[in-house]
Design an enzyme around this catalytic site. Structure first.
Site, PDB file in Angstrom:
ATOM      1  N   TRP A  21       0.846  -1.183   0.000  1.00 54.90           N
ATOM      2  CA  TRP A  21       0.000   0.000   0.000  1.00 54.90           C
ATOM      3  C   TRP A  21       0.886   1.239   0.000  1.00 54.90           C
ATOM      4  CZ3 TRP A  21      -2.237   2.531   4.878  1.00 54.90           C
ATOM      5  CH2 TRP A  21      -3.168   3.505   4.534  1.00 54.90           C
TER       6      TRP A  21
ATOM      7  N   ASP B 195      -1.553  -5.414   8.938  1.00 59.50           N
ATOM      8  CA  ASP B 195      -2.491  -4.452   8.368  1.00 59.50           C
ATOM      9  C   ASP B 195      -3.766  -5.226   8.042  1.00 59.50           C
ATOM     10  OD1 ASP B 195      -3.941  -2.608   6.877  1.00 59.50           O
ATOM     11  OD2 ASP B 195      -2.165  -1.738   5.955  1.00 59.50           O
TER      12      ASP B 195
ATOM     13  N   LYS C  90     -13.972  -0.659   4.896  1.00 59.86           N
ATOM     14  CA  LYS C  90     -14.459  -1.562   3.848  1.00 59.86           C
ATOM     15  C   LYS C  90     -15.564  -2.469   4.357  1.00 59.86           C
ATOM     16  CE  LYS C  90     -10.942  -0.020   1.369  1.00 59.86           C
ATOM     17  NZ  LYS C  90     -10.088   1.106   1.801  1.00 59.86           N
TER      18      LYS C  90
END
Length: 395
Positions: free
Chosen positions: A115, A197, A233
């Site tokens: 990311w 993460d 999300k």
């Protein structure tokens, strides 16, 4: 040159990092809508400040969702959860804490690729030695597990390693359960400290418990670690910035000490976190009917992503597009590394007005059954016009 009408009808953006419906719209989860209505009508709620470490009941729920309610770390009171400004904030809190209290970890390892925000986050936390370990294997469009393992085994002991729990961003490539066990063995052998993460729990299989298996493995193996959780999300709470930093410690006393020091990190940074998104999450997770509805909503999102993967792969097979495309179904989560080269991406943008990152990464949620043929035709055309050494082999 396309007319304005053609541009409007066919311009597609695959750079977005949020879920979209079949109609191409953002989706407020029905369970979230119901809870918001109930919260708005609850006159016992107010807008007073939360504590420095946030809404404690939210952090407790978030840690249970990640680790499992019967996790021995939770049962033994070895878990500290601190509410954060989504997953980004959780990573920053963890980085700041480790920079002060983990002097052995002078080097941080992140995946290549990873990311885009990982490096800036840890640089801002004070780290200057940020290295990469191999992750994506261009030829297979899968995991370079051999390269990853060799690099980590050659790394200095006690380094900090950032791992994506599931739905790796940006590649969509995840280790297998067997590979996760070997990664865990490396972490133990090298005495690494791990930061997970966890931005996409539930977005791979539709089952948040299955997707959390790597983190739960580390608990079972007796490892201490941090996990940065985001509810952007899996709850669709993108602008509410609801996140949590879960820290698994080896003793209850350490968990208490970690909370105290994390509060010292939070206080001068943003004082205390916002309430609304966290309140939604805790209301859902603490109510059996709401939680069951949330899991159905979550499955709706993942099922649509799986369907788009299957249909795009099938369409490219029908077109007999040269190259390897089975990875579209094999990769996981919201993103796919298509294998398209920068010239192919540029051509698709210029001719078909389809926008994606020049790495070839696309958000599968940008696909719909209405635009699928257009996208497949664009990929097929670009691949035939510009050869790419990475697109060889299986259909």
């Amino acid at each position: 040159m396309a007319s304005s009408r053609e541009w409007d009808e066919h311009t597609l953006h695959f750079c977005c990092t949020a879920y979209r419906t079949e109609e191409g719209n953002p989706w407020v989860l029905p369970v979230v809508r119901s809870v918001e209505t109930a919260l708005a009508a609850d006159e016992t709620l107010n807008h007073e400040y939360l504590g420095i470490d946030g809404l404690r009941i939210f952090s407790d729920c978030a840690s249970r969702l990640l680790l499992g309610p019967s996790s021995k770390a939770i049962v033994e009171n070895r878990v500290c959860g601190v509410q954060s400004i989504s997953g980004t904030g959780a990573l920053r809190l963890g980085g700041n804490f480790l920079k002060t209290f983990y002097p052995l970890g002078k080097t941080i390892y992140i995946s290549d690729p990873t990311w885009a925000n990982h490096r800036p986050i840890f640089t801002s936390a004070g780290y200057s030695d940020i290295r990469t370990y191999p992750y994506f294997h261009p030829a297979s469009r899968g995991l370079d597990f051999d390269g990853m393992s060799k690099t980590l085994m050659a790394a200095e002991d006690s380094a900090i390693v950032v791992l994506h729990m599931c739905a790796h961003n940006p590649t969509g490539v995840d280790p297998s359960p067997e590979q996760w066990k070997k990664i865990c063995d490396i972490v133990k052998a090298k005495k690494f400290f791990t930061i997970f993460d966890c931005a996409y729990q539930g977005f791979v299989t539709g089952d948040p418990d299955v997707d959390a298996a790597p983190v739960r493995l580390f608990v079972d193996e007796g490892l201490e670690f941090m996990a940065a959780q985001s509810f952007s999300k899996n709850f669709g709470l993108y602008n509410e910035r609801a996140g949590n930093l879960t820290v698994v410690c080896n003793t209850p006393d350490n968990a208490i000490a970690v909370r105290s020091q994390l509060k010292k990190v939070v206080r001068p940074m943003y004082s205390n976190p916002p309430n609304h998104g966290a309140r939604i999450v805790v209301t859902v997770l603490n109510n059996k009917a709401y939680e069951e509805e949330w899991r159905v909503n979550l499955k709706t999102m993942t099922d649509r992503i799986h369907l788009m993967r299957k249909l795009l792969h099938s369409k490219l097979q029908q077109l007999r597009t040269p190259g390897t495309w089975v990875h579209i179904e094999e990769q996981k989560g919201m993103f796919t590394y298509t294998g398209l080269s920068p010239p192919q991406v540029d051509y698709i943008q210029d001719v078909y007005h389809i926008y994606m990152l020049r790495t070839g990464r696309i958000n599968m949620c940008g696909l719909t059954q209405r635009n699928l043929d257009h996208v497949a035709k664009a990929i097929d055309d670009a691949v035939r016009k510009f050869s790419s050494p990475s697109l060889n082999g299986r259909l």
